[in-house]
Design an enzyme around this catalytic site. Structure first.
Site, PDB file in Angstrom:
ATOM      1  N   ASN A 199      66.589 117.807  23.971  1.00 39.97           N
ATOM      2  CA  ASN A 199      66.221 119.240  23.907  1.00 39.97           C
ATOM      3  C   ASN A 199      67.331 120.134  23.375  1.00 39.97           C
ATOM      4  O   ASN A 199      67.082 121.199  22.823  1.00 39.97           O
ATOM      5  CB  ASN A 199      65.718 119.724  25.268  1.00 39.97           C
ATOM      6  N   LYS A 252      74.516 107.205  24.520  1.00 38.80           N
ATOM      7  CA  LYS A 252      73.146 106.799  24.245  1.00 38.80           C
ATOM      8  C   LYS A 252      72.289 108.052  24.218  1.00 38.80           C
ATOM      9  O   LYS A 252      72.032 108.675  25.251  1.00 38.80           O
ATOM     10  CB  LYS A 252      72.647 105.831  25.330  1.00 38.80           C
ATOM     11  N   GLY A 268      68.563 114.624  31.828  1.00 36.81           N
ATOM     12  CA  GLY A 268      67.222 114.170  31.480  1.00 36.81           C
ATOM     13  C   GLY A 268      66.286 114.283  32.652  1.00 36.81           C
ATOM     14  O   GLY A 268      66.454 115.171  33.499  1.00 36.81           O
ATOM     15  N   SER A 269      65.337 113.398  32.713  1.00 40.36           N
ATOM     16  CA  SER A 269      64.306 113.470  33.758  1.00 40.36           C
ATOM     17  C   SER A 269      64.780 112.869  35.062  1.00 40.36           C
ATOM     18  O   SER A 269      65.761 112.114  35.112  1.00 40.36           O
ATOM     19  CB  SER A 269      63.075 112.684  33.282  1.00 40.36           C
ATOM     20  N   GLU A 297      72.188 115.876  35.449  1.00 38.61           N
ATOM     21  CA  GLU A 297      71.588 117.197  35.258  1.00 38.61           C
ATOM     22  C   GLU A 297      70.130 116.961  34.869  1.00 38.61           C
ATOM     23  O   GLU A 297      69.849 116.493  33.766  1.00 38.61           O
ATOM     24  CB  GLU A 297      72.350 117.964  34.172  1.00 38.61           C
ATOM     25  N   LEU A 298      69.243 117.220  35.794  1.00 39.24           N
ATOM     26  CA  LEU A 298      67.857 116.798  35.639  1.00 39.24           C
ATOM     27  C   LEU A 298      66.936 118.000  35.429  1.00 39.24           C
ATOM     28  O   LEU A 298      67.356 119.024  34.908  1.00 39.24           O
ATOM     29  CB  LEU A 298      67.442 115.963  36.855  1.00 39.24           C
ATOM     30  N   GLU A 302      57.404 120.836  37.286  1.00 37.22           N
ATOM     31  CA  GLU A 302      58.039 121.525  36.164  1.00 37.22           C
ATOM     32  C   GLU A 302      57.127 121.412  34.952  1.00 37.22           C
ATOM     33  O   GLU A 302      56.644 120.317  34.643  1.00 37.22           O
ATOM     34  CB  GLU A 302      59.384 120.874  35.857  1.00 37.22           C
TER      35      GLU A 302
HETATM   36  N1  LIG Z   1      67.707 118.514  32.247  1.00 32.71           N
HETATM   37  C1  LIG Z   1      67.404 118.616  30.982  1.00 32.71           C
HETATM   38  O1  LIG Z   1      68.009 119.310  30.179  1.00 32.71           O
HETATM   39  C2  LIG Z   1      66.278 117.842  30.471  1.00 32.71           C
HETATM   40  C3  LIG Z   1      65.308 117.423  31.313  1.00 32.71           C
HETATM   41  N2  LIG Z   1      64.278 116.730  30.822  1.00 32.71           N
HETATM   42  C4  LIG Z   1      63.250 116.333  31.742  1.00 32.71           C
HETATM   43  O2  LIG Z   1      62.759 115.032  31.364  1.00 32.71           O
HETATM   44  C5  LIG Z   1      61.368 115.123  31.200  1.00 32.71           C
HETATM   45  C6  LIG Z   1      60.892 114.175  30.171  1.00 32.71           C
HETATM   46  O3  LIG Z   1      61.730 114.258  29.055  1.00 32.71           O
HETATM   47  P1  LIG Z   1      62.146 112.917  28.408  1.00 32.71           P
HETATM   48  O4  LIG Z   1      62.462 113.048  26.993  1.00 32.71           O
HETATM   49  O5  LIG Z   1      61.123 111.892  28.788  1.00 32.71           O
HETATM   50  O6  LIG Z   1      63.502 112.659  29.169  1.00 32.71           O
HETATM   51  P2  LIG Z   1      64.073 111.247  29.563  1.00 32.71           P
HETATM   52  O7  LIG Z   1      64.655 111.429  30.883  1.00 32.71           O
HETATM   53  O8  LIG Z   1      63.105 110.143  29.350  1.00 32.71           O
HETATM   54  O9  LIG Z   1      65.248 111.034  28.466  1.00 32.71           O
HETATM   55  C7  LIG Z   1      66.524 111.508  28.696  1.00 32.71           C
HETATM   56  C8  LIG Z   1      67.491 110.407  28.258  1.00 32.71           C
HETATM   57  O10 LIG Z   1      67.458 109.359  29.212  1.00 32.71           O
HETATM   58  C9  LIG Z   1      67.187 108.116  28.549  1.00 32.71           C
HETATM   59  N3  LIG Z   1      66.496 107.251  29.504  1.00 32.71           N
HETATM   60  C10 LIG Z   1      65.236 107.328  29.938  1.00 32.71           C
HETATM   61  N4  LIG Z   1      65.001 106.385  30.871  1.00 32.71           N
HETATM   62  C11 LIG Z   1      66.165 105.678  31.007  1.00 32.71           C
HETATM   63  C12 LIG Z   1      66.585 104.564  31.800  1.00 32.71           C
HETATM   64  N5  LIG Z   1      65.757 103.972  32.655  1.00 32.71           N
HETATM   65  N6  LIG Z   1      67.852 104.111  31.663  1.00 32.71           N
HETATM   66  C13 LIG Z   1      68.699 104.688  30.793  1.00 32.71           C
HETATM   67  N7  LIG Z   1      68.377 105.752  30.020  1.00 32.71           N
HETATM   68  C14 LIG Z   1      67.113 106.228  30.131  1.00 32.71           C
HETATM   69  C15 LIG Z   1      66.365 108.526  27.360  1.00 32.71           C
HETATM   70  O11 LIG Z   1      66.364 107.509  26.391  1.00 32.71           O
HETATM   71  P3  LIG Z   1      65.072 107.348  25.425  1.00 32.71           P
HETATM   72  O12 LIG Z   1      64.930 108.634  24.694  1.00 32.71           O
HETATM   73  O13 LIG Z   1      65.428 106.195  24.531  1.00 32.71           O
HETATM   74  O14 LIG Z   1      63.908 107.068  26.332  1.00 32.71           O
HETATM   75  C16 LIG Z   1      67.111 109.757  26.927  1.00 32.71           C
HETATM   76  O15 LIG Z   1      68.271 109.398  26.220  1.00 32.71           O
HETATM   77  C17 LIG Z   1      61.130 116.559  30.802  1.00 32.71           C
HETATM   78  O16 LIG Z   1      59.808 116.918  31.123  1.00 32.71           O
HETATM   79  C18 LIG Z   1      62.119 117.304  31.667  1.00 32.71           C
HETATM   80  O17 LIG Z   1      61.595 117.449  32.978  1.00 32.71           O
HETATM   81  C19 LIG Z   1      64.152 116.363  29.511  1.00 32.71           C
HETATM   82  C20 LIG Z   1      65.107 116.810  28.622  1.00 32.71           C
HETATM   83  C21 LIG Z   1      66.233 117.596  29.036  1.00 32.71           C
HETATM   84  C1  LIG Z   2      71.176 127.186  26.900  1.00 31.76           C
HETATM   85  C2  LIG Z   2      70.751 126.442  28.118  1.00 31.76           C
HETATM   86  C3  LIG Z   2      71.095 125.004  28.045  1.00 31.76           C
HETATM   87  C4  LIG Z   2      70.247 124.193  28.986  1.00 31.76           C
HETATM   88  C5  LIG Z   2      70.481 122.752  28.809  1.00 31.76           C
HETATM   89  C6  LIG Z   2      69.408 121.894  29.400  1.00 31.76           C
HETATM   90  O1  LIG Z   2      68.201 122.130  29.185  1.00 31.76           O
HETATM   91  O2  LIG Z   2      69.830 120.915  30.045  1.00 31.76           O
END
Ligand SMILES: NC(=O)C1=CN([C@@H]2O[C@H](COP(=O)(O)OP(=O)(O)OC[C@H]3O[C@@H](n4cnc5c(N)ncnc54)[C@H](OP(=O)(O)O)[C@@H]3O)[C@@H](O)[C@H]2O)C=CC1
Ligand SMILES: CCCCCC(=O)O
Length: 457
Positions: free
Chosen positions: A133, A156, A208-209, A230-231, A361
């Site tokens: 994102n 990664k 990520g998630s 940071e989820l 969310e």
């Molecule tokens: N906090 C934040 O800024 C963000 C939060 N999110 C949350 O995640 C949700 C889904 O987004 P999504 O793109 O699916 O995010 P993911 O959590 O799937 O992806 C984030 C990263 O984690 C990696 N990943 C996923 N599963 C694993 C695992 N088991 N072991 C190691 N690495 C892993 C992904 O790799 P790969 O892409 O190869 O699957 C990617 O690099 C969103 O709806 C939001 O809630 C998403 C983006 C940013």
């Molecule tokens: C400008 C705000 C950055 C937020 C980063 C995130 O979605 O994890």
């Protein structure tokens, strides 16, 4: 093995496929990073590392338009927002170039035992797992503090932003960092797990998630490696009865629609005082309806596509289920017909606690609206969440705003501003939004050996 493909979400066109890294390449990368950690680069004088960060900041500032276009084409962010993201990456690099030496100098600890101080040392090779994102910012949040400190990083990135991952890694080398300081790896989740298990890896940072965070943190815990997460977030945007409604509407629409709502700290739950709720809803609905959907590269566009077809389909399913469980759809609610991963700006109201959407969310342009009678009800509703990332409070009484900010159970609260980020301020949350802090003096110490030294008195 996750495939790495650049696909433009505005037209679903494949831009480029990227070969994944095999076991031999990963092994070589880890060996190079670990060798660098045991060299004078990581353990010696900080100055050469900070010079690389300063050059990196200069490089990024000289290539804003090029880097922004790559991101917008690969994940659909509006071109102006991509430029903003690139610029903040330069700010982060420059912040640590200018301040890391001061932050990391030995800190005296007055003690009866004798002269005591804490030194800050790198701990070794880290793994960074980052999302699509903010395809550059998420990487810079890990690179800059750890390059200053001396931790090599194996990165990664999300599988839908390989071009951003590749160009970022090349920038770090061009800025003068040695091989191993930052290595981009097109690898699978299983390969990430294997790296975390390796004795040469000392920590992992993930954004990520919850799903990904839980999997990575579980593996890190199993092998006793430090982790930061940071989820997701379900941040509130609390508008009190004395707020500047027009400014709150202006920023509220921005806070929900920026990056097509795909921001962990986006305003998601709008909690409105009953005295101003009707006025706010009317103006807020009009502001969201006025969004101009289009090509993210067109400067006139104000709402681009979601990052992928999967993300769009996931959001559509979520909204349908919210309505099936009793929510009222005020505006929008459907994917936009035609090419691209577009979704209508959407407002949901009447979401009761027994509706699964109440705790979910919505990672897209979908606002939830709640109406309350007083400040205590606003705080109780804000805190009735599995998440605890950020949030904002809108009031002309700052003392009142501070009271709510202190009572809301998140890692960050903004008063009379939508959530934001800057290198000198810590970023992170609590509860299911993760743990640890990135940026600022806190972020650079997350993966430091904060070593106590005592000279007996
Ligand atoms: N906090 C934040 O800024 C963000 C939060 N999110 C949350 O995640 C949700 C889904 O987004 P999504 O793109 O699916 O995010 P993911 O959590 O799937 O992806 C984030 C990263 O984690 C990696 N990943 C996923 N599963 C694993 C695992 N088991 N072991 C190691 N690495 C892993 C992904 O790799 P790969 O892409 O190869 O699957 C990617 O690099 C969103 O709806 C939001 O809630 C998403 C983006 C940013
Ligand atoms: C400008 C705000 C950055 C937020 C980063 C995130 O979605 O994890």
């Amino acid at each position: 093995m996750s495939s790495y493909q650049s696909i433009n979400p505005a037209n679903n066109q494949l831009l480029k496929s990227w070969p994944s890294h095999d076991a031999a390449a990963v092994s070589q990368a880890l060996e190079t990073a670990d060798r660098l950690f045991h060299s004078s680069w990581s353990k010696g004088d900080i100055a050469p590392r900070l010079q690389v960060l300063a050059r990196l900041a200069d490089l990024i500032e000289s290539r804003v338009d090029e880097l922004a276009a790559i991101a917008s084409k690969e994940m659909g962010k509006l071109i102006g927002q991509s430029r903003g993201e690139v610029k903040i990456c330069a700010q982060i690099a420059r912040y640590y170039a200018d301040h890391a030496a001061e932050i990391l100098k030995p800190q005296p600890y007055p003690s009866e035992l004798g002269e005591a101080w804490v030194e800050y040392h790198p701990i070794g090779v880290l793994v960074a797992v980052e999302p699509w994102n903010f395809p550059y910012y998420q990487l810079m949040r890990v690179l800059a503090p750890n390059l200053a400190l001396g931790n090599p990083v194996l990165a990664k990135h999300a599988n839908i932003v390989p071009h951003c991952a590749d160009v970022f890694a090349k920038l770090v080398i061009e800025a003068g960092a040695p091989e191993g300081a930052w290595t981009n790896l097109f690898i699978s989740s299983d390969q990430v797990a294997e790296l975390i298990a390796d004795d040469r890896v000392q920590g992992v940072a993930l954004t990520g998630s919850e799903r990904a965070g839980s999997a990575v943190a579980q593996q890190a815990g199993k092998y006793l490696k430090k982790s930061t997460l940071e989820l997701g977030g379900n941040d509130v945007f609390v508008v009190l009865d004395d707020a500047d409604i027009d400014e709150a509407v202006r920023q509220g629409a921005q806070a929900r629609l920026s990056n097509c709502g795909q921001v962990c700290t986006a305003a998601k739950r709008f909690i409105l005082h009953e005295k101003i709720a009707s006025a706010f809803i009317d103006k807020f609905s009009a502001a969201l309806k006025a969004a101009r959907l289009g090509d993210p590269l067109d400067e006139q566009t104000t709402l681009g596509p979601l990052s992928s077809k999967d993300a769009r389909d996931r959001l559509a399913k979520q909204v349908d289920e919210a309505v099936q469980n009793g929510a009222t759809l005020l505006i929008g609610g459907k994917p936009v017909e035609g090419v691209g991963c577009y979704f209508q700006p959407t407002i949901l109201t009447d979401i009761r606690p027994d509706n699964p959407a109440y705790y979910e969310e919505f990672f897209g342009p979908v606002a939830q609206i709640y109406v309350v009678g007083d400040d205590n009800a606003a705080v109780a509703l804000a805190n009735d969440s599995h998440y605890g990332l950020g949030g904002s409070v809108w009031t002309q009484d700052i003392a009142r705003g501070r009271r709510l900010a202190s009572a809301i159970e998140t890692g960050m609260v903004f008063i009379n501003s939508q959530s934001d980020t800057s290198a000198e301020l810590p970023f992170g949350g609590v509860k299911r939004s993760g743990y640890g802090r990135e940026l600022s003096d806190l972020g650079i110490k997350e993966f430091a050996n904060q070593k106590l030294v005592v000279v007996a008195g």
